[in-house]
Design a protein around this motif. Structure first.
Motif, PDB file in Angstrom:
ATOM      1  N   ARG A 162      10.416  -2.766   1.567  1.00 13.02           N
ATOM      2  CA  ARG A 162       9.730  -1.794   0.718  1.00 13.02           C
ATOM      3  C   ARG A 162      10.514  -0.518   0.496  1.00 13.02           C
ATOM      4  N   PRO A 188       7.846   2.243   2.924  1.00 15.83           N
ATOM      5  CA  PRO A 188       6.922   1.550   3.829  1.00 15.83           C
ATOM      6  C   PRO A 188       6.117   2.552   4.639  1.00 15.83           C
ATOM      7  N   PRO A 189       4.924   2.166   5.068  1.00 13.65           N
ATOM      8  CA  PRO A 189       4.150   3.063   5.922  1.00 13.65           C
ATOM      9  C   PRO A 189       4.738   3.056   7.333  1.00 13.65           C
ATOM     10  N   THR A 190       4.380   4.068   8.109  1.00 15.33           N
ATOM     11  CA  THR A 190       4.696   4.069   9.532  1.00 15.33           C
ATOM     12  C   THR A 190       3.627   3.238  10.231  1.00 15.33           C
ATOM     13  N   GLU A 212      -3.599  -0.321   5.078  1.00 15.18           N
ATOM     14  CA  GLU A 212      -2.207  -0.370   4.633  1.00 15.18           C
ATOM     15  C   GLU A 212      -1.305  -0.919   5.739  1.00 15.18           C
ATOM     16  N   GLN A 213      -1.602  -0.524   6.972  1.00 14.28           N
ATOM     17  CA  GLN A 213      -0.806  -1.022   8.091  1.00 14.28           C
ATOM     18  C   GLN A 213      -1.076  -2.507   8.347  1.00 14.28           C
ATOM     19  N   TYR A 264       0.796  -4.422   5.787  1.00 11.61           N
ATOM     20  CA  TYR A 264       2.235  -4.401   6.067  1.00 11.61           C
ATOM     21  C   TYR A 264       2.587  -5.514   7.050  1.00 11.61           C
ATOM     22  N   ARG A 301       4.607  -9.563   6.962  1.00  9.15           N
ATOM     23  CA  ARG A 301       5.597 -10.118   7.883  1.00  9.15           C
ATOM     24  C   ARG A 301       5.123 -11.470   8.436  1.00  9.15           C
TER      25      ARG A 301
END
Ligand code: ADP
Ligand code: MG
Lengths: 254, 385
Positions: free
Chosen positions: A90, A93-95, B334-335, B338, B342
């Motif tokens: 990305r 990207p988010p943390t 959002e996390q 993400y 993966r």
């Protein structure tokens, strides 16, 4: 699917984010074994396209379809798409608080997706050893984020990699390392004697275009693919004249 | 079976813990990190209800006695270590514990300079309904010595009710080090009131981790640590889950008395129902550094669950440098997405995020906890349609 010549086919895609229609009737085909560049001015919807292909829920598909390896994935969950071989590095990207890069690495190894030794070699190559025990993407510089994202893709050996501006924010000294990581990602496809793995790369600089043999480039404009052609020629034109001509050009086509 | 007075002398040959305990008990104990007949432990104490069923000094370089025996044998135990780190008249609970004629519990002493490399383990285990378990344990780590203790406090899975009252006293000598990990796992109607007090001398180090993922009806935890000696250090991590019908109140007071002492108090809580209260008070009386950090995650969408987070600071010395931090939040979609990109399924992603939030990796308890957290996520998942 046997005999399937295109890894990705997108037909008449319409995507809305927030209450804005960002992609509007987009068509794109990427044959197996090809890596394409996606060009276009800021705000033209490039990131939106990649995020939609991955399946992120902020991007609502309100028309058209996405076919991957012959299968309609328009309504699949993100992780199902990931397991079919799609992956994204990305742009922003988010943390991921508390989750360490090492946790993600262990996950890929546990699933048998990645081989421990090979992954360890990638970690080294990406220079990410010291970041393994930090929260994913936390407090990283622009260049480190790019390497972290690329490394996570390498761990997955995806069949189709999408890289969203992998070279922006990377200082010139580190560009070469980033490029090598990208090249490892597009190594030969295990399932094919001569073809490499496929992908799509968003970039603004000539660096990647000049140093990687890309098969084709597309310019995104007003939520569609405006035109497609030879990557070097197109990049050359854009670096000299920018995207100014696109408005005129598209106006004529319509 | 062991006899009533059933304690063994220290340094004796190994008692076969698992021959006294049923196989299912052994499995239950393992859930709290207490591994019977394991090569990975230096010694083991198991109390079942009111009875010690295992008292095994293993081959550890320490002295292990029933607390009654220690009081009989050594005058200095009563003088220096008995209701000293925890005050006898602190409250009704401590008074009740003090009133016992023959207190149940253990006395463990690592002698000066002794280093116990493998963790010592203790289990407070309840296998009958409505047991009222009262224990008093005393741990002394003398000058320059070091010890790690894993304590599991639990009811067998089919047990609903009971009460557990424990007085735990820890004495960390000069330059000594004590690491304690306590895992609680209770039936839904159990009442739990431990009273823990720790004194740390000059240059001593105390690290405590408390983990409660199967909460009782009511858990009140408020360990007291006194950093008496110069340069003493304390680190306190509390990881808790609250579920529907439970009240979990975790606090902790660290008093920094010696010069150049330092302390860190971390609270991590996930609320999927019930009431979760997080506290933590630092009291700086000398030049010192200390930080308290409370973080809560509310996963209950019904509105029935709640989190109260109140870290506190008190200073009576101008060079006490102290800070606090508190945050409440939920799992960020959002996390989750993400991690799904993966390859993780949604539940796997949520598990990984909760694990990360709680910092359980750091606590290093491994697979058993993993499974417990997976279960939490299952429960939490029910909240979402
Ligand atoms: N989640 C969103 N909500 C609303 N607007 C969005 C969202 N994501 C992107 N946009 C808007 O869509 C347009 C395209 O954004 P983006 O796909 O990031 O473009 P690019 O990557 O080509 O720079 C921009 O105008 C941007 O502001
Ligand atoms: Mg973009």
């Amino acid at each position: 699917m046997a005999g399937n010549r295109n890894i990705l086919e997108i037909r008449e895609l319409v995507v809305q984010a927030g209450d804005k229609r960002i992609i509007d009737g987009l068509n794109l085909t990427i044959p197996c074994g090809e890596v394409h560049a996606l060009l276009g001015p800021n705000g033209s919807g490039k990131t939106t396209l990649m995020m939609t292909i991955m399946g992120f829920s902020n991007y609502k598909i309100i028309g058209g379809r996405i076919v991957f390896k012959g299968r309609d994935i328009t309504n699949l969950e993100i992780n199902e798409r990931a397991r079919m071989g799609i992956a994204i590095a990305r742009q922003r990207p988010p943390t991921i608080d508390g989750v360490r890069l090492r946790n993600i690495m262990a996950y890929q190894i546990d699933r048998g997706i990645g081989d421990a030794e090979r992954i360890a070699a990638y970690v080294k190559k990406a220079g990410m050893e010291e970041f393994l025990d930090r929260s994913v993407n936390a407090g990283l510089s622009g260049g480190e984020i790019k390497r972290s994202e690329l490394l996570q893709l390498l761990m997955m050996s995806p069949e189709f990699s999408m890289l969203d501006e992998p070279d922006s924010g990377v200082d010139s000294g580190a560009l070469r390392d980033v490029r090598e990581l990208i090249n490892s990602l597009f190594t030969l496809d295990d399932n094919h004697p001569a073809k490499r793995k496929a992908g799509l790369i968003i970039t603004h600089s000539g660096h990647i275009i000049d140093h990687m043999s890309l098969d084709k480039a597309h310019i995104m404009h007003r939520g569609r693919i405006g035109c497609s052609g030879h990557p070097n020629l197109m990049m050359d034109r854009i670096s000299r004249f920018g995207y100014e001509g696109c408005d005129r050009c598209l106006g004529e086509v319509e | 079976m062991l006899k009533d007075n059933g304690f063994r002398e220290t340094g004796g040959e190994k008692t076969e813990g698992s021959s006294i305990l049923e196989r299912e008990d052994v499995t239950e104990l393992a859930r709290s990190g207490v591994l019977m007949d394991s090569e990975e432990r230096s010694g083991t104490v198991v109390f079942r209800n009111h009875t010690p069923v295992c008292f095994d000094a293993g081959n550890g370089d320490f002295e292990l006695l029933p607390v009654t025996e220690a009081l009989k044998r050594y005058d200095w135990v009563r003088e220096k270590y008995y209701f000293y780190a925890v005050e006898e008249d602190m409250d009704e609970m401590t008074l009740r514990c003090a009133r016992q004629e023959n207190p149940v519990g253990f006395f463990l002493r690592v002698r000066e300079g002794g280093r116990v490399t493998l963790p010592f383990q203790a289990a407070m285990y309840m296998t009958e309904e409505n047991v009222e378990q009262i224990v008093h344990n005393i741990v002394v780590v003398e000058k320059g010595a070091s010890l790690e203790i894993i304590t599991g406090c639990l009811t067998r899975q089919d047990i609903l009710r009971g009460s557990h009252l424990a007085v735990e006293e820890h004495y960390v000598g000069e330059g000594a080090r004590l690491v304690t990990t306590m895992v609680h796992s209770w039936g839904p109607e159990v009442i739990v009131h431990p009273r823990t007090g720790t004194l740390v001398a000059e240059g001593g180090e105390y690290e405590s981790r408390y983990i409660s993922l199967k909460p009782a009806k009511e858990v009140v935890i408020n360990p007291m640590v006194y950093l008496n000696g110069r340069g003493a250090v304390a680190r306190d991590l509390t990881i808790v889950l609250s579920t529907e019908g439970t009240t979990v109140d975790t606090g902790g007071v660290i008093t920094l008395i010696g010069k150049d002492t330092s302390a860190e108090l971390l609270q991590r809580g996930v609320c999927i129902g019930g009431v979760l209260k997080q506290g933590g008070l630092l009291v700086g009386k000398e030049r010192c550094r200390a930080h308290v950090d409370c973080a809560g995650m509310l996963l209950d969408e019904s509105g029935a669950g709640s989190i109260v987070s109140v870290p506190g600071l008190e200073a009576s010395h101008p060079d006490a440098r102290m800070s606090h931090e508190a945050s409440l939040g939920k799992i960020s979609p959002e996390q989750v997405e993400y991690l799904m990109s993966r390859g993780m399924a949604e539940a796997e992603a949520i598990t990984m995020l909760i694990r990360g939030f709680l910092g359980v990796d750091a606590a290093g308890l491994g697979e058993d906890l993993d499974r417990q957290i997976a279960r939490i996520v299952d429960i939490a998942g029910h909240g979402e349609a």
